[in-house]
Design a protein around this motif. Structure first.
Motif, PDB file in Angstrom:
ATOM      1  N   MET A 179     -90.641  46.990 -30.095  1.00  0.00           N
ATOM      2  CA  MET A 179     -90.737  47.935 -28.996  1.00  0.00           C
ATOM      3  C   MET A 179     -89.348  48.438 -28.595  1.00  0.00           C
ATOM      4  O   MET A 179     -89.161  49.628 -28.330  1.00  0.00           O
ATOM      5  CB  MET A 179     -91.437  47.267 -27.806  1.00  0.00           C
ATOM      6  N   GLN A 180     -88.381  47.544 -28.539  1.00  0.00           N
ATOM      7  CA  GLN A 180     -87.027  47.961 -28.179  1.00  0.00           C
ATOM      8  C   GLN A 180     -86.452  48.920 -29.211  1.00  0.00           C
ATOM      9  O   GLN A 180     -85.809  49.912 -28.856  1.00  0.00           O
ATOM     10  CB  GLN A 180     -86.129  46.729 -28.030  1.00  0.00           C
ATOM     11  N   GLU A 181     -86.694  48.634 -30.486  1.00  0.00           N
ATOM     12  CA  GLU A 181     -86.193  49.527 -31.530  1.00  0.00           C
ATOM     13  C   GLU A 181     -86.855  50.888 -31.420  1.00  0.00           C
ATOM     14  O   GLU A 181     -86.205  51.928 -31.617  1.00  0.00           O
ATOM     15  CB  GLU A 181     -86.467  48.904 -32.900  1.00  0.00           C
ATOM     16  N   LEU A 182     -88.137  50.908 -31.094  1.00  0.00           N
ATOM     17  CA  LEU A 182     -88.847  52.176 -30.949  1.00  0.00           C
ATOM     18  C   LEU A 182     -88.270  52.990 -29.790  1.00  0.00           C
ATOM     19  O   LEU A 182     -88.096  54.216 -29.902  1.00  0.00           O
ATOM     20  CB  LEU A 182     -90.342  51.916 -30.731  1.00  0.00           C
ATOM     21  N   GLN A 183     -87.961  52.326 -28.675  1.00  0.00           N
ATOM     22  CA  GLN A 183     -87.374  53.033 -27.539  1.00  0.00           C
ATOM     23  C   GLN A 183     -85.996  53.596 -27.874  1.00  0.00           C
ATOM     24  O   GLN A 183     -85.658  54.720 -27.477  1.00  0.00           O
ATOM     25  CB  GLN A 183     -87.287  52.095 -26.334  1.00  0.00           C
ATOM     26  N   VAL A 184     -85.191  52.804 -28.610  1.00  0.00           N
ATOM     27  CA  VAL A 184     -83.865  53.293 -28.997  1.00  0.00           C
ATOM     28  C   VAL A 184     -83.982  54.531 -29.870  1.00  0.00           C
ATOM     29  O   VAL A 184     -83.262  55.524 -29.681  1.00  0.00           O
ATOM     30  CB  VAL A 184     -83.081  52.175 -29.711  1.00  0.00           C
TER      31      VAL A 184
END
Length: 255
Positions: free
Chosen positions: A1-6
């Motif tokens: 999820m964090q990678e997707l937001q970045v």
């Protein structure tokens, strides 16, 4: 999820043509202006993507001043002040040993690597924090060692999915295990040790033996007089005061 937001934020910076900040490098892997897009609040970013216009005061907004990274271990004092604390060293029995917290089981032997420069054939990535941006390099690693982190860290979860031995909470790992050090890590027990002489703790100083105590001086004899002792006072017998007889001499007894 964090990678997707970045990735979403970087793509938004490209679509919105966010002005490049002085510190941005156009040829860098991240999108130019991606540091500036962080000045937008989430609703502002959504409206900008929908209508194509940035807030009127966006050009005047300044990023927060860079602050020093948090210590590996700290506590909050009165007023929210951050007080660094020295974590306790593990009691590893091997030379250069140290114990952390195992967050992904397995045992591995490899070469320490800091993520820059040529990658060794058996890299054990040694980092300060479990940055989610390191996720793409996990598949090619032999092991992972970090100074901070927990079993619930994003990178720790991915390490378990890849079956990658991982240890966190290793004190001063980046300093003590420079690139090229040979490491053995156990992701179950949390043990990390090396036989590299560069990282071995200094030997304990050898103290010379204490000198033997000096012998005690001989007692000094009391001073004696060269003169004969005086005769005892009191009456003396005639025999004591008479001279000794001479052989061949006849003596008369007094009447």
């Amino acid at each position: 999820m964090q990678e997707l937001q970045v990735r979403l934020v970087r793509d938004a910076a490209r679509r919105l043509s966010v002005p490049v900040a002085p510190g941005d490098v156009p040829d860098a892997p991240r999108a130019p202006g991606s540091s500036r897009v962080g000045l937008l609040r989430w609703p502002e970013l959504i409206r900008a993507l929908e209508h194509g216009a940035l807030p009127a005061d966006f050009a005047e907004r300044l990023p927060r001043a860079a602050s020093a990274p948090l210590p590996d271990t700290f506590r909050l004092a009165a007023g929210g002040a951050i007080v660094a604390e020295r974590p306790k060293r593990g009691s590893g029995g091997d030379r250069g040993g140290n114990e952390g917290q195992g967050v992904s089981g397995g045992r591995a032997v490899g070469t320490a690597w800091d993520g820059t420069g040529p990658r060794p054939p058996d890299p054990v990535l040694v980092v300060r924090t479990l940055d989610p941006a390191l996720a793409p390099v996990l598949p090619g690693l032999t092991g992972l060692v970090a100074q901070t982190g927990s079993p619930l860290s994003h990178l720790a979860v991915l390490a378990r999915e890849f079956g990658l031995p991982t240890v966190v909470g290793v004190t001063d790992a980046v300093r003590r295990f420079p690139p090229g050090s040979r490491l053995t890590i156990d992701g179950t027990t949390g043990d990390v040790h090396t036989d590299d002489p560069r990282t071995a703790p200094p030997p304990s100083p050898v103290r010379p033996p204490a000198p033997a105590p000096a012998p005690a001086p001989a007692p000094i004899p009391a001073p004696t007089s060269a003169l004969a002792p005086a005769p005892a006072s009191g009456p003396t017998s005639a025999s004591a005061s008479a001279p000794a007889p001479v052989p061949g001499q006849v003596r008369r007894c007094p009447r």
